[in-house]
Motif scaffolding. Structure first.
Motif, mmCIF file in Angstrom:
data_model
loop_
_atom_site.group_PDB
_atom_site.id
_atom_site.type_symbol
_atom_site.label_atom_id
_atom_site.label_comp_id
_atom_site.label_asym_id
_atom_site.label_seq_id
_atom_site.Cartn_x
_atom_site.Cartn_y
_atom_site.Cartn_z
ATOM 1 N N SER A 151 0.781 -1.268 0.086
ATOM 2 C CA SER A 151 0.004 -0.023 -0.035
ATOM 3 C C SER A 151 0.822 0.968 0.036
ATOM 4 N N ASP A 171 -8.591 -3.120 -1.514
ATOM 5 C CA ASP A 171 -8.675 -3.887 -0.317
ATOM 6 C C ASP A 171 -9.907 -3.417 0.155
ATOM 7 N N ASP A 252 -4.583 -0.720 -5.373
ATOM 8 C CA ASP A 252 -3.888 -1.148 -4.283
ATOM 9 C C ASP A 252 -4.838 -2.505 -3.982
ATOM 10 N N HIS A 255 -4.018 -9.114 0.129
ATOM 11 C CA HIS A 255 -3.113 -10.124 -0.391
ATOM 12 C C HIS A 255 -3.527 -11.467 -0.604
#
Ligand SMILES: Nc1ncnc2c1ncn2[C@@H]1O[C@H](COP(=O)(O)OP(=O)(O)O)[C@@H](O)[C@H]1O
Ligand SMILES: [Mg+2]
Length: 407
Positions: A151, A171, A252, A255
């Motif tokens: 990020s 995210d 962004d 994961h």
């Protein structure tokens, strides 16, 4: 090269997956949506204006599909229609062409044939007979594990661009990219998804939050529960609309390989895969690269970047590259104080501290991916040795040796 955009309509999951893989794997086409019905395809073509639509036909009665093709040609004559079928029966091909299809694609897809169909669609676009959107470059920033600095890197990369850029925080559960930029956001991607059907320029402009002259941000949902309402299809469509308005879109990402993240990675022109040079970092990066291979992403779209680099890290870079099967294209130095201050103050380092080594490296990477996607011409290793001196090879923990053991 401008990329081509596609909608698909398939009768079964197998052809759907096959078309998706061929489009994504081609490296020059974007799948905007797989439509669930002829009605939906009509509506989506009108709204999204793709370059082409692929419709599977046969083996049984395909009257519904042929009727759809006629309607599409009447409503959107500039969009190329391609029919696809397992059985290349002359009657089927003839009916397709009579309905208005321009191309016929035999399944399973033959890669050479597929590329020549793409070539012809691209020619049509170039001749101005069909839609070719202005199409900004989508750059996804991803890391196989949390805490790598994805990020931080992504927000600074976006802030380093010298053309109109949008940072999109995907995210969805925990995104805080806006706070890295010191912004309080009123609207988020959830508002984009809710208003999908009526997104026009002015509505889009009002839902993003401006930061500086070349940067705006589209925030993650303000409430975590809103994330559940956002589907992969929403994200593909939103990015398609946004890339017509911004020269660069930096994503962004979380994961994980959840469906929304995969939809975003599918659409990306470049994936910057960020890692730290430790065993968990290297291992999760190798895992991510394997998944990218399974998703059929051409390796040229992936660029591996080291974050928190320091000369104290004892690892032979060549061995890491061999282990990953990828070159390391960037080395963002470790600078705990500067980075921490920048995050806490909400001021991107590339703007607040132009002379720092972190800034210089992120700007170099920004220029690299802003090119036309070709691999870097000069390997950074030489420059790095100049900056950090030689790598030592003897030390208490031999990471290189551990890598060999893992292989
Ligand atoms: N180049 C760097 N040097 C020092 N610390 C860094 C660097 N990049 C990131 N960090 C630190 O790593 C932490 C995690 O960063 P973040 O961007 O949130 O990671 P991710 O998005 O991968 O989970 C932050 O607290 C930040 O201070
Ligand atoms: Mg993050």
């Amino acid at each position: 090269m401008q990329s081509l955009t596609f909608l698909t309509l398939s009768k079964n999951g197998e052809s759907r997956a096959e078309l998706r893989d061929a489009l994504v794997g081609s490296g020059r086409a974007h799948l905007l949506a797989d439509c669930a019905s002829p009605e939906q395809m009509l509506a989506d073509v009108a709204r999204l204006r793709p370059s082409a639509a692929i419709i599977t036909v046969g083996p049984d009665n395909s009257e519904k599909e042929f009727t759809l093709i006629k309607k599409l040609v009447a409503a959107s004559p500039d969009i190329a229609i391609i029919t696809a079928a397992h059985d290349p029966a002359p009657a089927l091909i003839l009916s397709s062409m009579r309905s208005g299809a321009r191309e016929f694609l035999q399944l399973p897809i033959n890669s050479d044939e597929f590329h020549s169909v793409l070539d012809r669609i691209a020619e049509l676009c170039a001749a101005g007979k069909t839609t070719l959107h202005k199409s900004g470059r989508v750059i996804a920033v991803f890391s196989g594990k949390g805490g790598t600095g994805a990020s931080f890197f992504g927000t600074n990369l976006a802030a380093a661009m010298d053309v109109p850029t949008l940072l999109v925080d995907l995210d969805l559960q925990a995104g805080d990219a806006a706070s890295f930029l010191g912004l309080d956001t009123k609207y988020s991607i959830a508002d984009f998804a809710h208003n999908r059907a009526r997104l026009d320029d002015s509505l889009m402009a009002s839902l993003v939050t401006p930061h500086s002259s070349n940067l705006a941000v589209l925030a993650a949902p303000l409430e975590a529960h809103e994330a559940e309402d956002i589907k992969p299809k929403d994200v593909s469509e939103i990015l398609h609309l946004l890339r017509q308005r911004y020269e660069r879109i930096v994503l962004d990402l979380p994961h994980t390989f959840d469906p929304v993240t995969v939809a975003a990675l599918d659409l990306a022109d470049d994936i910057l895969l960020v890692l730290t040079l430790d065993i968990p970092g290297i291992r999760s990066t190798r895992r991510a690269l394997k998944i990218f291979d399974r998703l059929d992403y051409p390796r040229r779209k992936i660029h591996v970047v080291v974050n928190r680099w320091s000369k104290g890290i004892d690892v032979e870079l060549k061995k890491v590259e061999t282990h990953l099967g990828e070159q390391l294209i960037g080395f963002v130095p470790n600078d705990y104080h500067k980075v921490m201050n920048s995050i806490n103050l909400g001021e991107p380092l590339v703007q607040s501290d132009p002379a720092s080594k972190v800034t210089i490296e992120i700007k170099r990477i920004a220029a690299l991916v802003s090119g036309n996607g070709h691999p870097p011409t000069a390997h950074p290793r030489k420059r790095l040795l100049g900056m950090f001196g030689r790598q030592t090879t003897s030390s208490p923990v031999d990471l290189s040796k551990m890598l060999e053991d893992m292989a």
